[in-house]
Design an enzyme around this catalytic site. Structure first.
Site, PDB file in Angstrom:
ATOM      1  N   ASP A 173      20.435 -11.133 -22.062  1.00 44.57           N
ATOM      2  CA  ASP A 173      18.993 -11.162 -21.827  1.00 44.57           C
ATOM      3  C   ASP A 173      18.780 -10.561 -20.432  1.00 44.57           C
ATOM      4  OD1 ASP A 173      16.372 -11.910 -21.038  1.00 44.57           O
ATOM      5  OD2 ASP A 173      16.428 -13.673 -22.333  1.00 44.57           O
ATOM      6  N   VAL A 174      18.011  -9.486 -20.352  1.00 42.16           N
ATOM      7  CA  VAL A 174      17.857  -8.782 -19.061  1.00 42.16           C
ATOM      8  C   VAL A 174      17.147  -9.623 -18.003  1.00 42.16           C
ATOM      9  CG1 VAL A 174      17.963  -6.385 -19.885  1.00 42.16           C
ATOM     10  CG2 VAL A 174      15.753  -7.609 -19.892  1.00 42.16           C
TER      11      VAL A 174
ATOM     12  N   TYR B  41       0.993  -5.849 -19.563  1.00 43.57           N
ATOM     13  CA  TYR B  41       1.783  -4.646 -19.859  1.00 43.57           C
ATOM     14  C   TYR B  41       1.396  -3.514 -18.904  1.00 43.57           C
ATOM     15  CZ  TYR B  41       4.214  -1.152 -22.716  1.00 43.57           C
ATOM     16  OH  TYR B  41       5.068  -0.164 -23.151  1.00 43.57           O
TER      17      TYR B  41
ATOM     18  N   LYS C 114       3.990  -1.977 -16.169  1.00 42.81           N
ATOM     19  CA  LYS C 114       4.462  -0.594 -16.319  1.00 42.81           C
ATOM     20  C   LYS C 114       3.973   0.273 -15.158  1.00 42.81           C
ATOM     21  CE  LYS C 114       6.786  -0.830 -20.258  1.00 42.81           C
ATOM     22  NZ  LYS C 114       8.211  -0.508 -20.371  1.00 42.81           N
TER      23      LYS C 114
ATOM     24  N   THR D  87       8.191   3.077 -33.260  1.00 47.00           N
ATOM     25  CA  THR D  87       9.314   2.129 -33.193  1.00 47.00           C
ATOM     26  C   THR D  87       8.820   0.746 -33.605  1.00 47.00           C
ATOM     27  OG1 THR D  87       8.904   1.351 -30.941  1.00 47.00           O
ATOM     28  CG2 THR D  87      10.226   3.365 -31.151  1.00 47.00           C
TER      29      THR D  87
HETATM   30  N1  LIG Z   1       6.804   2.402 -28.871  1.00 47.64           N
HETATM   31  C1  LIG Z   1       5.888   2.870 -28.038  1.00 47.64           C
HETATM   32  O1  LIG Z   1       4.836   3.404 -28.457  1.00 47.64           O
HETATM   33  C2  LIG Z   1       6.146   2.823 -26.548  1.00 47.64           C
HETATM   34  C3  LIG Z   1       5.390   3.670 -25.740  1.00 47.64           C
HETATM   35  C4  LIG Z   1       5.637   3.704 -24.375  1.00 47.64           C
HETATM   36  C5  LIG Z   1       6.619   2.902 -23.838  1.00 47.64           C
HETATM   37  N2  LIG Z   1       7.333   2.058 -24.623  1.00 47.64           N
HETATM   38  C6  LIG Z   1       8.408   1.298 -23.985  1.00 47.64           C
HETATM   39  O2  LIG Z   1       9.633   1.784 -24.479  1.00 47.64           O
HETATM   40  C7  LIG Z   1      10.660   0.812 -24.307  1.00 47.64           C
HETATM   41  C8  LIG Z   1      11.483   0.745 -25.576  1.00 47.64           C
HETATM   42  O3  LIG Z   1      10.670   0.255 -26.635  1.00 47.64           O
HETATM   43  P1  LIG Z   1      10.742   0.810 -28.110  1.00 47.64           P
HETATM   44  O4  LIG Z   1       9.435   1.429 -28.410  1.00 47.64           O
HETATM   45  O5  LIG Z   1      11.989   1.599 -28.290  1.00 47.64           O
HETATM   46  O6  LIG Z   1      10.754  -0.548 -28.954  1.00 47.64           O
HETATM   47  P2  LIG Z   1      11.886  -1.525 -29.468  1.00 47.64           P
HETATM   48  O7  LIG Z   1      12.713  -0.872 -30.503  1.00 47.64           O
HETATM   49  O8  LIG Z   1      11.186  -2.789 -29.829  1.00 47.64           O
HETATM   50  O9  LIG Z   1      12.811  -1.749 -28.180  1.00 47.64           O
HETATM   51  C9  LIG Z   1      12.637  -2.760 -27.237  1.00 47.64           C
HETATM   52  C10 LIG Z   1      14.035  -3.265 -26.903  1.00 47.64           C
HETATM   53  O10 LIG Z   1      13.965  -4.156 -25.797  1.00 47.64           O
HETATM   54  C11 LIG Z   1      14.946  -5.176 -26.019  1.00 47.64           C
HETATM   55  N3  LIG Z   1      14.563  -6.341 -25.246  1.00 47.64           N
HETATM   56  C12 LIG Z   1      13.345  -6.944 -25.205  1.00 47.64           C
HETATM   57  N4  LIG Z   1      13.399  -8.023 -24.411  1.00 47.64           N
HETATM   58  C13 LIG Z   1      14.678  -8.105 -23.948  1.00 47.64           C
HETATM   59  C14 LIG Z   1      15.357  -9.019 -23.107  1.00 47.64           C
HETATM   60  N5  LIG Z   1      14.725 -10.066 -22.560  1.00 47.64           N
HETATM   61  N6  LIG Z   1      16.658  -8.800 -22.841  1.00 47.64           N
HETATM   62  C15 LIG Z   1      17.301  -7.737 -23.375  1.00 47.64           C
HETATM   63  N7  LIG Z   1      16.714  -6.840 -24.175  1.00 47.64           N
HETATM   64  C16 LIG Z   1      15.410  -7.035 -24.466  1.00 47.64           C
HETATM   65  C17 LIG Z   1      14.915  -5.409 -27.524  1.00 47.64           C
HETATM   66  O11 LIG Z   1      16.149  -5.920 -27.984  1.00 47.64           O
HETATM   67  P3  LIG Z   1      16.387  -7.483 -28.302  1.00 47.64           P
HETATM   68  O12 LIG Z   1      15.129  -8.001 -28.956  1.00 47.64           O
HETATM   69  O13 LIG Z   1      17.574  -7.479 -29.209  1.00 47.64           O
HETATM   70  O14 LIG Z   1      16.676  -8.124 -26.998  1.00 47.64           O
HETATM   71  C18 LIG Z   1      14.697  -4.002 -28.058  1.00 47.64           C
HETATM   72  O15 LIG Z   1      15.930  -3.364 -28.362  1.00 47.64           O
HETATM   73  C19 LIG Z   1       9.930  -0.476 -23.932  1.00 47.64           C
HETATM   74  O16 LIG Z   1      10.111  -0.698 -22.555  1.00 47.64           O
HETATM   75  C20 LIG Z   1       8.464  -0.189 -24.230  1.00 47.64           C
HETATM   76  O17 LIG Z   1       7.612  -0.882 -23.344  1.00 47.64           O
HETATM   77  C21 LIG Z   1       7.103   1.993 -25.971  1.00 47.64           C
END
Ligand SMILES: NC(=O)c1ccc[n+]([C@@H]2O[C@H](COP(=O)([O-])OP(=O)(O)OC[C@H]3O[C@@H](n4cnc5c(N)ncnc54)[C@H](OP(=O)(O)O)[C@@H]3O)[C@@H](O)[C@H]2O)c1
Length: 240
Positions: A61-62, A154, A158, A189
């Site tokens: 957990d980060v 959020y 960010k 995602t």
């Molecule tokens: N999708 C979008 O439209 C979008 C747009 C801009 C930015 N983002 C950002 O992109 C990043 C990646 O997100 P994604 O879109 O690829 O979605 P995602 O597949 O839901 O990835 C988020 C990841 O964060 C991990 N995570 C969450 N809380 C954690 C914790 N406490 N400790 C360790 N790992 C943790 C999750 O793994 P576990 O649950 O297994 O821990 C998951 O693998 C995020 O920072 C998000 O804010 C997303």
């Protein structure tokens, strides 16, 4: 003989973290995947190995500084070096307005999106100074410009990542450390399930793919050591 380059990725079990891991592994990086769900991390690592790459799984957990430091120690003990970080772990919540958020949720989002980025960076920095390492902070479009729907916690968390990245670049350049504030627009995602209105298939079809981000991250990671990419904004053509 080429020297091993070691990359540590948080949020490596899904979405952009997983796609970044796959792209980096194809480019020769040894990837270390962290996140909470071990089975997700194992599935990504298996895919990378099947493709001929090298991957290791360190579930954590980060937001837990002790777990992060223990994982850092394992990386250094097993590989002797750390050359890059991709910080993709992130959190949002459907209740994200002043009139419906809870302070507990606010705290969790800031802990994950901001404080944990500092925790992992702090733990990794001594090793990154040794290698002139590269840090890719996966922020958001909402970290680049104000997005009304993104959420109170959020958006604040960010947006702060831009400052965190700049201070890293300003203070750590003397050690060759470089950081990128990567700001993606909509990406199809699992993260979208945290929206108050979850996008349907038609909406997802015009978004970026995780692979679009993986390719972008690999471009940043593979830039020559004298090149710093301070900020990158990437969005689908349809982004509003
Ligand atoms: N999708 C979008 O439209 C979008 C747009 C801009 C930015 N983002 C950002 O992109 C990043 C990646 O997100 P994604 O879109 O690829 O979605 P995602 O597949 O839901 O990835 C988020 C990841 O964060 C991990 N995570 C969450 N809380 C954690 C914790 N406490 N400790 C360790 N790992 C943790 C999750 O793994 P576990 O649950 O297994 O821990 C998951 O693998 C995020 O920072 C998000 O804010 C997303």
């Amino acid at each position: 003989m080429t020297t091993e380059r070691v990359l540590w990725i948080t949020g490596g079990g899904s979405g952009m973290g997983a796609a970044s891991a796959a792209a980096a592994a194809r480019s020769g990086w040894t990837v270390v995947l962290s996140g909470r769900r071990a089975e997700q991390l194992d599935a990504v690592a298996d895919g990378i190995r099947a493709d001929g790459g090298t991957a290791q799984v360190l579930p954590l957990d980060v937001t837990d500084p002790d777990a992060v430091r223990a994982a850092r120690d394992t990386v250094i003990a097993e590989h002797g070096r750390l050359d890059g970080l991709v910080l993709a772990a992130g959190l949002n919540a459907p209740a994200r307005r002043w009139d419906d958020q809870t302070m507990g949720s606010f705290q969790s989002i800031v802990d994950t999106n901001l404080t944990a980025v500092a925790i992992v960076t702090d733990a990794a920095l001594p090793a990154l100074r040794e290698t002139g390492g590269v840090v890719v902070v996966i922020s958001s479009y909402a970290g680049w410009s104000f997005q009304p729907g993104a959420g109170v916690a959020y958006s604040a968390s960010k947006t702060a990542l831009g400052s965190l990245t700049r201070s890293l670049n300003q203070q750590e350049a003397q050690h060759g450390v470089r950081a990128t504030h990567l700001c993606p627009g909509d990406v199809a995602t699992d993260f979208l399930a945290q929206r108050p209105q979850v996008p349907d298939e038609a909406a997802r079809a015009v978004m970026l793919t995780p692979e679009d981000i993986g390719r972008t991250v690999a471009f940043v990671l593979d830039a020559p050591a004298h090149v710093r990419i301070d900020e990158l904004v990437i969005s689908p053509v349809s982004q509003r």
